[in-house]
Structures are given as structure tokens and as C-alpha cells.
Scaffold this motif. Structure first.
Motif, PDB file in Angstrom:
ATOM      1  N   LEU A  25       0.829  -1.203   0.000  1.00 16.80           N
ATOM      2  CA  LEU A  25       0.000   0.000   0.000  1.00 16.80           C
ATOM      3  C   LEU A  25       0.864   1.253   0.000  1.00 16.80           C
ATOM      4  CD1 LEU A  25      -2.861  -0.843   2.527  1.00 16.80           C
ATOM      5  CD2 LEU A  25      -2.706  -1.349   0.082  1.00 16.80           C
ATOM      6  N   SER A  26       1.950   1.208   0.738  1.00 14.65           N
ATOM      7  CA  SER A  26       2.861   2.348   0.793  1.00 14.65           C
ATOM      8  C   SER A  26       3.428   2.654  -0.593  1.00 14.65           C
ATOM      9  CB  SER A  26       3.994   2.072   1.776  1.00 14.65           C
ATOM     10  OG  SER A  26       4.876   3.165   1.849  1.00 14.65           O
ATOM     11  N   ARG A  27       3.713   1.604  -1.343  1.00 17.27           N
ATOM     12  CA  ARG A  27       4.229   1.770  -2.696  1.00 17.27           C
ATOM     13  C   ARG A  27       3.206   2.476  -3.573  1.00 17.27           C
ATOM     14  NH1 ARG A  27       5.895  -3.282  -6.685  1.00 17.27           N
ATOM     15  NH2 ARG A  27       6.398  -2.017  -8.540  1.00 17.27           N
ATOM     16  N   VAL A  28       1.952   2.050  -3.469  1.00 14.75           N
ATOM     17  CA  VAL A  28       0.879   2.666  -4.246  1.00 14.75           C
ATOM     18  C   VAL A  28       0.688   4.128  -3.827  1.00 14.75           C
ATOM     19  CG1 VAL A  28      -1.584   2.610  -4.772  1.00 14.75           C
ATOM     20  CG2 VAL A  28      -0.298   0.470  -4.601  1.00 14.75           C
ATOM     21  N   ALA A  29       0.626   4.349  -2.509  1.00 22.32           N
ATOM     22  CA  ALA A  29       0.382   5.695  -1.990  1.00 22.32           C
ATOM     23  C   ALA A  29       1.485   6.657  -2.408  1.00 22.32           C
ATOM     24  CB  ALA A  29       0.253   5.651  -0.472  1.00 22.32           C
ATOM     25  N   ASN A  30       2.724   6.234  -2.295  1.00 14.61           N
ATOM     26  CA  ASN A  30       3.843   7.107  -2.650  1.00 14.61           C
ATOM     27  C   ASN A  30       3.832   7.462  -4.129  1.00 14.61           C
ATOM     28  OD1 ASN A  30       4.843   7.243  -0.044  1.00 14.61           O
ATOM     29  ND2 ASN A  30       6.200   5.479  -0.305  1.00 14.61           N
ATOM     30  N   ALA A  31       3.430   6.508  -4.953  1.00 12.78           N
ATOM     31  CA  ALA A  31       3.364   6.770  -6.393  1.00 12.78           C
ATOM     32  C   ALA A  31       2.306   7.822  -6.696  1.00 12.78           C
ATOM     33  CB  ALA A  31       3.060   5.485  -7.150  1.00 12.78           C
ATOM     34  N   ILE A  32       1.179   7.759  -5.997  1.00 16.17           N
ATOM     35  CA  ILE A  32       0.110   8.731  -6.221  1.00 16.17           C
ATOM     36  C   ILE A  32       0.507  10.106  -5.692  1.00 16.17           C
ATOM     37  CG2 ILE A  32      -2.274   9.334  -5.593  1.00 16.17           C
ATOM     38  CD1 ILE A  32      -2.840   6.294  -5.629  1.00 16.17           C
ATOM     39  N   LEU A  33       1.166  10.131  -4.542  1.00 12.41           N
ATOM     40  CA  LEU A  33       1.634  11.408  -4.011  1.00 12.41           C
ATOM     41  C   LEU A  33       2.645  12.055  -4.953  1.00 12.41           C
ATOM     42  CD1 LEU A  33       2.060  10.479  -0.235  1.00 12.41           C
ATOM     43  CD2 LEU A  33       0.273  11.920  -1.247  1.00 12.41           C
ATOM     44  N   GLU A  34       3.449  11.220  -5.598  1.00 16.57           N
ATOM     45  CA  GLU A  34       4.459  11.724  -6.535  1.00 16.57           C
ATOM     46  C   GLU A  34       3.804  12.196  -7.838  1.00 16.57           C
ATOM     47  OE1 GLU A  34       8.263  12.758  -7.745  1.00 16.57           O
ATOM     48  OE2 GLU A  34       7.643  11.988  -5.785  1.00 16.57           O
ATOM     49  N   VAL A  35       2.815  11.432  -8.317  1.00 13.46           N
ATOM     50  CA  VAL A  35       2.117  11.777  -9.562  1.00 13.46           C
ATOM     51  C   VAL A  35       0.608  11.661  -9.306  1.00 13.46           C
ATOM     52  CG1 VAL A  35       1.850  11.303 -12.020  1.00 13.46           C
ATOM     53  CG2 VAL A  35       4.034  10.822 -10.893  1.00 13.46           C
ATOM     54  N   PRO A  36      -0.037  12.725  -8.805  1.00  9.31           N
ATOM     55  CA  PRO A  36      -1.458  12.651  -8.436  1.00  9.31           C
ATOM     56  C   PRO A  36      -2.385  12.253  -9.579  1.00  9.31           C
ATOM     57  CG  PRO A  36      -0.443  14.621  -7.531  1.00  9.31           C
ATOM     58  CD  PRO A  36       0.549  14.028  -8.475  1.00  9.31           C
ATOM     59  N   SER A  37      -1.979  12.509 -10.800  1.00 14.83           N
ATOM     60  CA  SER A  37      -2.840  12.188 -11.942  1.00 14.83           C
ATOM     61  C   SER A  37      -2.753  10.729 -12.376  1.00 14.83           C
ATOM     62  CB  SER A  37      -2.476  13.072 -13.142  1.00 14.83           C
ATOM     63  OG  SER A  37      -1.129  12.846 -13.536  1.00 14.83           O
ATOM     64  N   ASP A  38      -1.927   9.937 -11.702  1.00 14.61           N
ATOM     65  CA  ASP A  38      -1.776   8.515 -12.053  1.00 14.61           C
ATOM     66  C   ASP A  38      -3.155   7.862 -12.137  1.00 14.61           C
ATOM     67  OD1 ASP A  38      -1.298   5.693 -11.997  1.00 14.61           O
ATOM     68  OD2 ASP A  38       0.690   6.065 -11.172  1.00 14.61           O
ATOM     69  N   PRO A  39      -3.543   7.344 -13.298  1.00 13.63           N
ATOM     70  CA  PRO A  39      -4.908   6.850 -13.486  1.00 13.63           C
ATOM     71  C   PRO A  39      -5.119   5.387 -13.098  1.00 13.63           C
ATOM     72  CG  PRO A  39      -3.753   6.759 -15.565  1.00 13.63           C
ATOM     73  CD  PRO A  39      -2.771   7.316 -14.560  1.00 13.63           C
ATOM     74  N   ARG A  40      -4.075   4.713 -12.666  1.00 14.61           N
ATOM     75  CA  ARG A  40      -4.186   3.274 -12.435  1.00 14.61           C
ATOM     76  C   ARG A  40      -5.187   2.932 -11.330  1.00 14.61           C
ATOM     77  NH1 ARG A  40       2.136   1.727 -12.100  1.00 14.61           N
ATOM     78  NH2 ARG A  40       2.222   3.930 -11.457  1.00 14.61           N
TER      79      ARG A  40
END
Length: 268
Positions: A167-182
Motif C-alpha cells: 500500500l505504501s508503494r501505491v500511496a507514494n506513487a500517487i503522491l508523486e504523480v497525483p494524476s496517475d490513473p491506475r
């Protein structure tokens, strides 16, 4: 106060420690900070009401993230580890409250709207000396502040920080790129878990669905972009909204401000 990488001078830190040691039920501390300064993780032996009459703050605790415009305040219990990052120039007005008094109004971190009355009460207490007269008007100011905090409605702008590795991996990716559509199903392919498992874990750790968490992360990111000179339509795209109107509705529902109003907090 215990702190790492403090942004304040030794003289100012010594002054703040005098407020930490005060024997009054609550004291107000005023300080202005330039853009980009960060406190590093630290804590206070007293509870805090963190507020700014102008400017935007990004606050991180050990388990959550918060964005605070001048319309909102954050209550933190005593000894709560946190860091504060200034997004633009900030005029902070902070209250330090004795734990025995603070526990009567809140026992955990929460964000709430600052009414015009509470704003003036905070400013008034910050104008009082650390050893204010216990037989004067200040006890009444403190009592009103505590009453306002106790009756304020909690705003669900807290962004919990998931600790589970996937979950941390997913959360950090979204914080880094909020527009990530995955979607979670997309993430499942890279995390080695089913979408259903990730969804269950996300709710267990954060109390939010993945969709709710991502929306809050996007709105928090948008607020920072707007407050630091962002074009509204471009910001909406950068945080993953397909239309400016949908972005505006979600933003105002969460922060009580339109994107244009948020933008003027810095530009105006």
C-alpha cells in the motif's frame, strides 16, 4: 520542544521552549516564516492548535498528511510527532494547550474550520504574554477558545499514511504523480496481490476506500499547486480531473473554498 533540523534560530527556539514550559492553561505563539522552510519532525509536551492567519502549511504526522489554508486549523494532542512545511510565506498563530485542558475538547488529531470568532480569539491570545494575568481577561479568552474547538465540526481532510509495504508503494506513487490513473486492479499486477486484497487492506489501514484516499491526495496536491501560483485548468489536469467543473465541485466540497479563492491566498 524536541526537534530535528529546526528552521528557527536558537533564540527563537529558546523563546518557544518558554511557551512549552508555561504553567498557564493555554498560551499563544506568533511567528512568520518564508516560503519553503520546514520544521523537521518534532513534538511538544503540550497539545497544539496550528493555524495561520495567512499562507498555507503542509503538515505531516507519523500516520497522516494535512494541508492547512487560513480557513482551517489542526489540533494535535501532546507529544504528537509532526513536521510543518511552509507553502509560500506563512503568518503562523499557534496555541499551546495544557494536556489536561486539551483532553476535554479532543483526543486525536483533527482539522476543523476556523470561524471569525475563533480567529479573533486566537489572535487575541497570541497578543498576550506567556505569563498572562490569571485574574484578568485572558482566562475568559482561553475558555471561549476551548469551547469553540469542542463544538467545531471535524473536517475529513486528513490523508492517512498506509504502512503496509504494498500500500505504501501505491500511496507514494500517487503522491508523486497525483494524476496517475491506475486502478487497484492495475496496481495488483505490480504489487503481487489481488485488487480485492489491496482494497481490503487499504480500508483497514486508512479507514478510506482507495478512491476516497486518491481523491483526497489529489485535492491536497491541487491546493498546494494553486496556492503557489497555479493555473486552475492546468492544475485540474495535473491532479487527474477530466474537467475543471468536476474539479471545482470536489475542491469546494472538501476545503470550503473555490479553486480561485485558494489561488488568491497566495497571489492576492
Amino acid at each position: 520542544m524536541t526537534t530535528e533540523n529546526s528552521f528557527i534560530s536558537p533564540e527563537r527556539q529558546s523563546l518557544l521552549e518558554a511557551y512549552d514550559r508555561s504553567d498557564r492553561s493555554a498560551v499563544g505563539f506568533s511567528m512568520d516564516y518564508p516560503d519553503g522552510l520546514s520544521s523537521g519532525m518534532h513534538c511538544h509536551p503540550k497539545a497544539q492548535l496550528i493555524y495561520a492567519v495567512s499562507g498555507v502549511m503542509r503538515i505531516e504526522t507519523t500516520d497522516a498528511f494535512f494541508v492547512l489554508p487560513p480557513t482551517k486549523a489542526l489540533f494535535l494532542p501532546a507529544d504528537e510527532q509532526h513536521s510543518i512545511l511552509m507553502e509560500g510565506a506563512v503568518a503562523m498563530r499557534e496555541l499551546l494547550i495544557e494536556p489536561t485542558f486539551a483532553e476535554k475538547v479532543a483526543t486525536e488529531a483533527r482539522v476543523f474550520a476556523v470561524t471569525p470568532l475563533l480567529r479573533e480569539l486566537i489572535v487575541a491570545l497570541c497578543d498576550e504574554p506567556v505569563d498572562w494575568d490569571e485574574s484578568g481577561r485572558t482566562p475568559h479568552i482561553v475558555a471561549l477558545i476551548l469551547s469553540e474547538i469542542a463544538s467545531a465540526k471535524t473536517l475529513f481532510t486528513k490523508l492517512p499514511s498506509p504502512k503496509e509495504a504494498r500500500l505504501s508503494r501505491v500511496a507514494n506513487a500517487i503522491l508523486e504523480v497525483p494524476s496517475d490513473p491506475r486502478s487497484l486492479e492495475d496496481w495488483a499486477e505490480t504489487c503481487g496481490a489481488s485488487g480485492r486484497t489491496l482494497a481490503r487492506l487499504f480500508y483497514k489501514e486508512t479507514g478510506m476506500t482507495f478512491g476516497q484516499w486518491r481523491l483526497q491526495a489529489r485535492l491536497n496536491a491541487a491546493f498546494i499547486m494553486l496556492a503557489t501560483d497555479g493555473d486552475i485548468s492546468k492544475v485540474a489536469q495535473k491532479v487527474g480531473f477530466s474537467s475543471q467543473s468536476a474539479f471545482g465541485v470536489a475542491f469546494k466540497r472538501t476545503f470550503g473554498l473555490t479553486p480561485a479563492q485558494a489561488r488568491t491566498l497566495h497571489l492576492g
